[in-house]
Design a protein around this motif. Structure first.
Motif, PDB file in Angstrom:
ATOM      1  N   GLY A  27       0.818  -1.204   0.000  1.00 23.88           N
ATOM      2  CA  GLY A  27       0.000   0.000   0.000  1.00 23.88           C
ATOM      3  C   GLY A  27       0.849   1.250   0.000  1.00 23.88           C
ATOM      4  N   ARG A  28       0.219   2.349  -0.403  1.00 28.79           N
ATOM      5  CA  ARG A  28       0.910   3.636  -0.432  1.00 28.79           C
ATOM      6  C   ARG A  28      -0.110   4.729  -0.137  1.00 28.79           C
ATOM      7  N   VAL A  29       0.345   5.785   0.543  1.00 29.49           N
ATOM      8  CA  VAL A  29      -0.496   6.935   0.858  1.00 29.49           C
ATOM      9  C   VAL A  29       0.210   8.185   0.336  1.00 29.49           C
ATOM     10  N   ALA A  30      -0.547   9.000  -0.409  1.00 23.33           N
ATOM     11  CA  ALA A  30      -0.012  10.253  -0.942  1.00 23.33           C
ATOM     12  C   ALA A  30      -0.977  11.385  -0.627  1.00 23.33           C
ATOM     13  N   GLN A  31      -0.432  12.601  -0.617  1.00 24.09           N
ATOM     14  CA  GLN A  31      -1.254  13.795  -0.419  1.00 24.09           C
ATOM     15  C   GLN A  31      -0.660  14.903  -1.269  1.00 24.09           C
ATOM     16  N   SER A  32      -1.494  15.541  -2.058  1.00 22.55           N
ATOM     17  CA  SER A  32      -1.068  16.616  -2.967  1.00 22.55           C
ATOM     18  C   SER A  32       0.073  16.157  -3.874  1.00 22.55           C
ATOM     19  N   GLY A  33       0.033  14.906  -4.311  1.00 19.45           N
ATOM     20  CA  GLY A  33       1.037  14.376  -5.228  1.00 19.45           C
ATOM     21  C   GLY A  33       2.308  13.869  -4.571  1.00 19.45           C
ATOM     22  N   ALA A  34       2.471  14.088  -3.276  1.00 18.02           N
ATOM     23  CA  ALA A  34       3.677  13.646  -2.567  1.00 18.02           C
ATOM     24  C   ALA A  34       3.379  12.365  -1.788  1.00 18.02           C
ATOM     25  N   VAL A  35       4.239  11.364  -1.940  1.00 17.41           N
ATOM     26  CA  VAL A  35       4.065  10.106  -1.204  1.00 17.41           C
ATOM     27  C   VAL A  35       4.440  10.342   0.255  1.00 17.41           C
ATOM     28  N   LEU A  36       3.507  10.025   1.153  1.00 13.27           N
ATOM     29  CA  LEU A  36       3.753  10.171   2.589  1.00 13.27           C
ATOM     30  C   LEU A  36       4.357   8.906   3.178  1.00 13.27           C
ATOM     31  N   CYS A  40       5.828  -1.892   3.406  1.00 13.90           N
ATOM     32  CA  CYS A  40       6.607  -3.053   3.009  1.00 13.90           C
ATOM     33  C   CYS A  40       5.581  -4.071   2.530  1.00 13.90           C
ATOM     34  N   ASP A  41       5.966  -5.291   2.340  1.00 20.79           N
ATOM     35  CA  ASP A  41       5.022  -6.316   1.933  1.00 20.79           C
ATOM     36  C   ASP A  41       4.025  -6.558   3.054  1.00 20.79           C
ATOM     37  N   ILE A  42       2.743  -6.486   2.731  1.00 23.25           N
ATOM     38  CA  ILE A  42       1.681  -6.646   3.726  1.00 23.25           C
ATOM     39  C   ILE A  42       1.359  -8.115   3.947  1.00 23.25           C
ATOM     40  N   ARG A  50      -8.070  -9.256  -3.740  1.00 18.20           N
ATOM     41  CA  ARG A  50      -7.927  -9.258  -2.288  1.00 18.20           C
ATOM     42  C   ARG A  50      -6.619  -8.580  -1.878  1.00 18.20           C
ATOM     43  N   ALA A  51      -5.561  -8.814  -2.626  1.00 18.95           N
ATOM     44  CA  ALA A  51      -4.283  -8.175  -2.312  1.00 18.95           C
ATOM     45  C   ALA A  51      -4.401  -6.658  -2.441  1.00 18.95           C
ATOM     46  N   MET A  52      -5.054  -6.176  -3.509  1.00 21.10           N
ATOM     47  CA  MET A  52      -5.238  -4.733  -3.670  1.00 21.10           C
ATOM     48  C   MET A  52      -6.107  -4.169  -2.556  1.00 21.10           C
ATOM     49  N   ALA A  53      -7.163  -4.894  -2.173  1.00 21.63           N
ATOM     50  CA  ALA A  53      -8.039  -4.451  -1.087  1.00 21.63           C
ATOM     51  C   ALA A  53      -7.268  -4.342   0.223  1.00 21.63           C
ATOM     52  N   GLU A  54      -6.378  -5.278   0.482  1.00 23.63           N
ATOM     53  CA  GLU A  54      -5.569  -5.228   1.712  1.00 23.63           C
ATOM     54  C   GLU A  54      -4.615  -4.037   1.683  1.00 23.63           C
ATOM     55  N   GLY A  55      -4.070  -3.712   0.512  1.00 24.34           N
ATOM     56  CA  GLY A  55      -3.227  -2.525   0.381  1.00 24.34           C
ATOM     57  C   GLY A  55      -3.997  -1.253   0.667  1.00 24.34           C
ATOM     58  N   LEU A  56      -5.227  -1.173   0.142  1.00 26.32           N
ATOM     59  CA  LEU A  56      -6.080  -0.015   0.421  1.00 26.32           C
ATOM     60  C   LEU A  56      -6.410   0.070   1.910  1.00 26.32           C
ATOM     61  N   ALA A  57      -6.741  -1.056   2.505  1.00 27.10           N
ATOM     62  CA  ALA A  57      -7.067  -1.078   3.940  1.00 27.10           C
ATOM     63  C   ALA A  57      -5.873  -0.647   4.771  1.00 27.10           C
TER      64      ALA A  57
END
Length: 87
Positions: A27-36, A40-42, A50-57
């Motif tokens: 998973g990754r979190v960004a704000q205003s185009g910048a990665v916060l 690592c591997d979830i 399911r893997a994408m859903a876990e990344g979002l979660a």
């Protein structure tokens, strides 16, 4: 890759194919185009979705924990993720 907006952040859930019925989540979190933050591997899951859903979660949980005042953490349970190959 799956992408959602969550409390002013862009949350991404990614899945990397490892082989038959094995997808690694991140998973990754960004704000205003910048990665916060980038995870690592979830974990490894049986489907890409399911893997994408876990990344979002994971990303939403990170936002709740780090960006939202008054967040109260709930205990995690292995029963919540029965499709995980590691559970």
């Amino acid at each position: 890759m799956a992408t959602q907006q969550y409390y002013g952040h862009t949350v991404e859930g990614a899945a990397l194919f490892l082989g038959e019925n094995s997808w690694q989540a991140s998973g990754r979190v960004a704000q205003s185009g910048a990665v916060l933050v980038q995870s690592c591997d979830i974990g490894v899951f049986r489907t890409c979705e399911r893997a994408m859903a876990e990344g979002l979660a994971w990303g939403k949980h990170w936002i709740d924990r780090n960006q939202c005042p008054g967040y109260v953490q709930q205990p995690a349970s292995a029963a919540e993720h029965p499709e995980s190959l590691h559970a």
